[in-house]
Write a protein that holds these residues in place. Structure first.
Motif, PDB file in Angstrom:
ATOM      1  N   GLU A 270     -16.417  22.083  -7.009  1.00  0.00           N
ATOM      2  CA  GLU A 270     -15.236  21.743  -6.485  1.00  0.00           C
ATOM      3  C   GLU A 270     -14.782  22.654  -5.359  1.00  0.00           C
ATOM      4  N   GLY A 271     -15.550  23.564  -5.172  1.00  0.00           N
ATOM      5  CA  GLY A 271     -15.377  24.796  -4.107  1.00  0.00           C
ATOM      6  C   GLY A 271     -14.127  25.626  -4.513  1.00  0.00           C
ATOM      7  N   THR A 272     -13.826  25.717  -5.984  1.00  0.00           N
ATOM      8  CA  THR A 272     -12.701  26.441  -6.269  1.00  0.00           C
ATOM      9  C   THR A 272     -12.846  27.665  -7.189  1.00  0.00           C
ATOM     10  N   CYS A 273     -14.184  28.243  -7.475  1.00  0.00           N
ATOM     11  CA  CYS A 273     -14.525  29.073  -8.145  1.00  0.00           C
ATOM     12  C   CYS A 273     -15.287  30.199  -7.500  1.00  0.00           C
ATOM     13  N   GLY A 274     -15.882  29.948  -6.502  1.00  0.00           N
ATOM     14  CA  GLY A 274     -16.393  30.973  -5.548  1.00  0.00           C
ATOM     15  C   GLY A 274     -17.772  31.505  -6.193  1.00  0.00           C
ATOM     16  N   ARG A 275     -18.225  30.762  -7.241  1.00  0.00           N
ATOM     17  CA  ARG A 275     -19.509  31.583  -7.996  1.00  0.00           C
ATOM     18  C   ARG A 275     -20.775  31.036  -7.610  1.00  0.00           C
ATOM     19  N   CYS A 276     -20.668  30.124  -6.723  1.00  0.00           N
ATOM     20  CA  CYS A 276     -22.043  29.545  -6.136  1.00  0.00           C
ATOM     21  C   CYS A 276     -22.685  30.356  -4.893  1.00  0.00           C
ATOM     22  N   ARG A 277     -22.393  31.354  -4.648  1.00  0.00           N
ATOM     23  CA  ARG A 277     -22.746  32.116  -3.364  1.00  0.00           C
ATOM     24  C   ARG A 277     -24.205  32.128  -3.076  1.00  0.00           C
ATOM     25  N   VAL A 278     -24.694  31.826  -1.897  1.00  0.00           N
ATOM     26  CA  VAL A 278     -25.945  32.121  -1.474  1.00  0.00           C
ATOM     27  C   VAL A 278     -25.876  32.727  -0.299  1.00  0.00           C
ATOM     28  N   VAL A 279     -27.040  33.009   0.553  1.00  0.00           N
ATOM     29  CA  VAL A 279     -27.349  33.658   1.629  1.00  0.00           C
ATOM     30  C   VAL A 279     -28.237  32.557   2.478  1.00  0.00           C
ATOM     31  N   MET A 280     -27.598  32.252   3.655  1.00  0.00           N
ATOM     32  CA  MET A 280     -28.528  31.294   4.385  1.00  0.00           C
ATOM     33  C   MET A 280     -29.449  32.292   5.190  1.00  0.00           C
ATOM     34  N   MET A 281     -30.838  31.947   5.123  1.00  0.00           N
ATOM     35  CA  MET A 281     -31.739  32.805   5.571  1.00  0.00           C
ATOM     36  C   MET A 281     -32.378  32.130   7.057  1.00  0.00           C
ATOM     37  N   SER A 282     -32.284  30.511   7.219  1.00  0.00           N
ATOM     38  CA  SER A 282     -32.687  30.019   8.070  1.00  0.00           C
ATOM     39  C   SER A 282     -32.171  28.753   8.183  1.00  0.00           C
ATOM     40  N   GLY A 283     -32.546  27.959   9.186  1.00  0.00           N
ATOM     41  CA  GLY A 283     -32.087  26.286   9.265  1.00  0.00           C
ATOM     42  C   GLY A 283     -30.788  26.116   9.783  1.00  0.00           C
ATOM     43  N   LYS A 284     -30.401  24.916   9.989  1.00  0.00           N
ATOM     44  CA  LYS A 284     -29.091  24.511  10.338  1.00  0.00           C
ATOM     45  C   LYS A 284     -28.310  23.825   9.130  1.00  0.00           C
ATOM     46  N   VAL A 285     -27.158  24.245   9.073  1.00  0.00           N
ATOM     47  CA  VAL A 285     -26.221  23.818   7.939  1.00  0.00           C
ATOM     48  C   VAL A 285     -24.838  23.587   8.651  1.00  0.00           C
ATOM     49  N   SER A 286     -23.787  22.995   7.690  1.00  0.00           N
ATOM     50  CA  SER A 286     -22.500  22.683   8.176  1.00  0.00           C
ATOM     51  C   SER A 286     -21.777  23.966   8.400  1.00  0.00           C
ATOM     52  N   GLU A 287     -20.748  23.934   9.205  1.00  0.00           N
ATOM     53  CA  GLU A 287     -19.826  25.109   9.414  1.00  0.00           C
ATOM     54  C   GLU A 287     -19.206  25.682   8.194  1.00  0.00           C
ATOM     55  N   PRO A 288     -18.664  26.825   8.119  1.00  0.00           N
ATOM     56  CA  PRO A 288     -18.074  27.300   6.826  1.00  0.00           C
ATOM     57  C   PRO A 288     -16.387  26.503   6.908  1.00  0.00           C
ATOM     58  N   VAL A 289     -16.244  26.416   5.748  1.00  0.00           N
ATOM     59  CA  VAL A 289     -15.065  25.696   5.448  1.00  0.00           C
ATOM     60  C   VAL A 289     -13.844  26.648   4.998  1.00  0.00           C
ATOM     61  N   ASP A 290     -12.695  26.119   4.584  1.00  0.00           N
ATOM     62  CA  ASP A 290     -11.616  26.815   4.059  1.00  0.00           C
ATOM     63  C   ASP A 290     -11.990  27.733   2.797  1.00  0.00           C
ATOM     64  N   ALA A 291     -12.817  26.830   1.736  1.00  0.00           N
ATOM     65  CA  ALA A 291     -13.050  27.281   0.633  1.00  0.00           C
ATOM     66  C   ALA A 291     -14.217  28.648   0.903  1.00  0.00           C
ATOM     67  N   ASP A 292     -15.005  28.452   1.707  1.00  0.00           N
ATOM     68  CA  ASP A 292     -15.845  29.785   2.041  1.00  0.00           C
ATOM     69  C   ASP A 292     -14.833  30.998   2.374  1.00  0.00           C
ATOM     70  N   ARG A 293     -13.844  30.564   3.254  1.00  0.00           N
ATOM     71  CA  ARG A 293     -12.815  31.654   3.598  1.00  0.00           C
ATOM     72  C   ARG A 293     -12.170  32.234   2.621  1.00  0.00           C
ATOM     73  N   ARG A 294     -12.118  31.620   1.635  1.00  0.00           N
ATOM     74  CA  ARG A 294     -11.090  31.789   0.425  1.00  0.00           C
ATOM     75  C   ARG A 294     -11.992  32.954  -0.327  1.00  0.00           C
ATOM     76  N   PHE A 295     -13.234  32.645  -0.472  1.00  0.00           N
ATOM     77  CA  PHE A 295     -13.986  33.626  -1.216  1.00  0.00           C
ATOM     78  C   PHE A 295     -14.823  34.712  -0.615  1.00  0.00           C
ATOM     79  N   LEU A 296     -15.004  34.400   0.610  1.00  0.00           N
ATOM     80  CA  LEU A 296     -15.863  35.466   1.420  1.00  0.00           C
ATOM     81  C   LEU A 296     -15.374  35.981   2.717  1.00  0.00           C
ATOM     82  N   SER A 297     -15.601  37.188   2.960  1.00  0.00           N
ATOM     83  CA  SER A 297     -15.086  37.947   3.956  1.00  0.00           C
ATOM     84  C   SER A 297     -15.826  37.319   5.293  1.00  0.00           C
ATOM     85  N   GLN A 298     -14.923  37.806   6.310  1.00  0.00           N
ATOM     86  CA  GLN A 298     -15.749  37.361   7.689  1.00  0.00           C
ATOM     87  C   GLN A 298     -16.986  38.076   7.931  1.00  0.00           C
TER      88      GLN A 298
END
Ligand code: FES
Length: 618
Positions: free
Chosen positions: A44-72
């Protein structure tokens, strides 16, 4: 893209690859790849536990949930929440160790118990006559005749699935074989020297513990555990019930993952014990009401909303193959009764294993988990009294900034000395996070060192404390010593989470004692059950008020009592009758409707001051 409508997702360093359609989210891709990516909120984007790091490829832009749990800075470096990422090309993803739920220390054993074995399965040695031109009885008739005459039985039957096993097995063993009988029904066959084996399971919200036992002697043959694979659909029962409530496909999906997990567990235990899975002639599975409903495919919608009513609490025997369990072709699974609300058969099994129904002393059993169940018995009380507290997954490391389950590298013990924090990690590996016992230790140590006041606020200016992005925090391990290239910290927010969890349990215990007219000092025994409970530092739990300040001699930590109860229920029909009585005799208190619940709960979140409980000096 038109030539190839699927994109490849490459998960590193595990090296698993899956193909997904354009726009699929990474959490689903991880599930498809069988990667245990932490997902407390079920995506649901509310726990912040599913962190991964993108190494390559095209994905969607960060959303509010990303900003809530991750620093810029983290977002710029490719950190994202997997459940919020949509895949728009082939991608390569790094899964940090701290985001994985595998490799957990699974406490599956419990106290040993003497038991007279009296299982539902009888092994009958069959010496049947081979067919001849003068004796044209069917294979089944030949075998049932032999069983009936050797054991003085009548009307012995077998289902087609069992008959399919009979014909080749009988010929392979020259008509000398063992029939496994459940009442008057043959549920499977084996070679003549083989004995029936049983499979007992404690199906927990977070963990599954399984045991293979000899159904004639009760001897343990193998045991093992695994994470409940339903975790990727949410860590708490409500998230999973809500997922199942999306429709028949979702309900089947969440049921199938747990069945697949159980089949893997059976296969590995059979290999350990050197038995064939077709020799597993019966199973017994205990779980809370939600696990019970999801396993049996019962309706779950009414259980996920107040007043949380079960579709059925009754004990049931179902065909293993109807559930999809891969054991003897006609075998049954015994599912013992639930009590009510979320208090399920695992609680009944815990009461049975701890003899709480005997009423020979004032005893309290606390089974600490994502839901904590408490039972109280006392002499002269006709009913056992139980309650269920929504203690949440904080003790499993969820909702805690650097929280994780009890796996390698988790900080499991903390002391604060004049030189700063001293930590112990599981496996003595570099720290990657902090697990439940470590969090409780850390909170108790901060409180003991005067860095945390009794209301649960970190004290500004305290030695070692520093400002963090969301208030004060205390570093337990600094980046150069950790395995994650950054500090492992405990934050004000983490302390608040622990306060909620400990407040829920403390309130439950207090209400249970009060509603049965039992002063805490009258308790003769306080049994702490459950995997987490067996690793818990009792001194720290007492220091923060999670458990009442009773003499230590009154405490016992018994490990997985529900698993021990499940084995007893597999091995003894008498114990099944006892479980029925326990379920009938257990009255269930809905804590939230108890007068003054909210005020008590608020006060229970505070920490004790000196030797006195906060509630007494408030
Ligand atoms: S935030 Fe992604 S699973 Fe919870």
């Amino acid at each position: 893209m038109t030539d190839n409508p699927l994109f490849e997702v490459d998960f590193e360093p595990v090296g698993r690859r899956v193909e997904v359609p354009p726009g699929a989210d990474l959490l689903d891709a991880a599930r498809q790849a069988g990667i245990g990516l932490a997902s407390v909120c079920g995506g649901e984007g509310t726990c912040g536990r599913c962190r991964v790091v993108m190494m390559s490829g095209k994905v969607s832009e960060p959303v509010d949930a990303d900003r809530r749990f991750l620093s810029q800075l983290e977002i710029n470096a490719g950190h994202r929440l997997a459940c919020r990422v949509r895949v728009h090309s082939d991608v390569k993803v790094h899964v940090p160790k701290a985001s994985l739920v595998t490799d957990q220390r699974l406490q599956i054993g419990g106290l040993a118990r003497a038991l007279t074995v009296e299982s539902a399965i009888k092994a009958c040695v069959v010496e049947a006559e081979p067919p001849t031109l003068r004796d044209l009885r069917s294979d089944l008739e030949r075998v049932t005749d032999a069983v009936e005459s050797a054991y003085g039985l009548r009307h012995v039957t077998a289902e087609p699935a069992v008959i399919r096993q009979l014909s080749p097995t009988a010929r392979e063993h020259k008509w000398s074989l063992t029939a496994f009988l459940h009442a008057r029904e043959i549920v499977g066959f084996a070679a003549p020297t083989r004995r029936p084996v049983g499979f007992a399971v404690d199906l927990g919200t977070t963990k599954i513990a399984g045991f293979l036992v000899d159904l004639e002697t009760g001897a343990d043959l193998a045991s093992g555990g695994l994470m409940n694979p339903q975790i990727s659909y949410g860590e708490d029962v409500i998230s999973r019930l809500v997922y199942a409530g999306r429709g028949p496909t979702a309900a089947a999906e969440i049921r199938e993952v747990v069945i697949e997990g159980l089949n893997n567990l059976i296969a590995s235990l059979c290999e350990q014990a050197g038995v064939d899975k077709l020799e597993v002639a019966e199973a017994c599975i205990v779980g809370n009401t939600a696990m019970h409903h999801l396993l049996l495919g019962l309706p779950t919608r009414q259980l996920s909303v107040a007043p949380f009513v079960a579709a059925s609490n009754a004990a049931v025997d179902v065909r293993a193959r109807d559930l999809g369990l891969d054991i003897a072709p006609g075998a049954y699974v015994h599912v013992p009764p639930c009590v009510g609300g979320f208090v399920g058969a695992d609680h009944v099994a815990m009461i049975l294993a701890c003899d709480l129904d005997k009423g020979d002393r004032v005893a309290v059993g606390v089974d600490i988990g994502t839901n904590t169940e408490i039972a109280l018995c006392k002499p002269g009380l006709a009913y056992l009294t139980s309650a269920s507290c929504a203690s949440g997954p904080a003790f499993e490391g969820a909702h805690i900034k650097d929280g994780m389950r009890a796996a390698s590298g988790a900080i499991e013990a903390v002391r604060i000395t004049a030189d700063g924090p001293q930590i112990k990690t599981i496996g003595d590996a570099p720290a990657v996070g902090i697990c439940g016992s470590g969090i409780i230790d850390a909170v108790a140590a901060l409180h003991g060192a005067g860095l945390l006041n009794h209301r649960g606020r970190l004290v500004p200016g305290g030695p070692g404390l520093r400002p963090g992005p969301k208030g004060l925090e205390y570093p337990l391990a600094l980046a150069p010593q950790t395995g994650i290239d950054r500090d492992v910290v405990i934050t004000q927010g983490d302390i608040n989470e622990i306060q909620l969890a400990k407040g829920a349990i403390q309130t439950g215990l207090e209400i249970l004692l009060e509603s049965t007219g039992t002063p805490p000092e009258a308790v003769d025994e306080l049994i702490v059950a459950g995997a987490f409970g067996s690793f818990l530092n009792l001194d720290s739990a007492l220091d923060i008020g999670l458990l009442p300040r009773l003499p230590r001699a009154k405490y016992s930590q018994v490990g997985n009592a529900a698993g021990v109860g499940a084995k007893a229920l597999l091995l003894s029909l008498k114990e099944r009758t006892r479980a029925q009585k326990i379920a009938r005799r257990t009255s269930y208190i809905e804590l939230t409707t108890f007068p003054g619940f909210q005020r008590r709960f608020a006060l229970s979140m505070w920490f004790p001051t000196g030797d006195r409980r906060v509630r007494e000096d408030a």
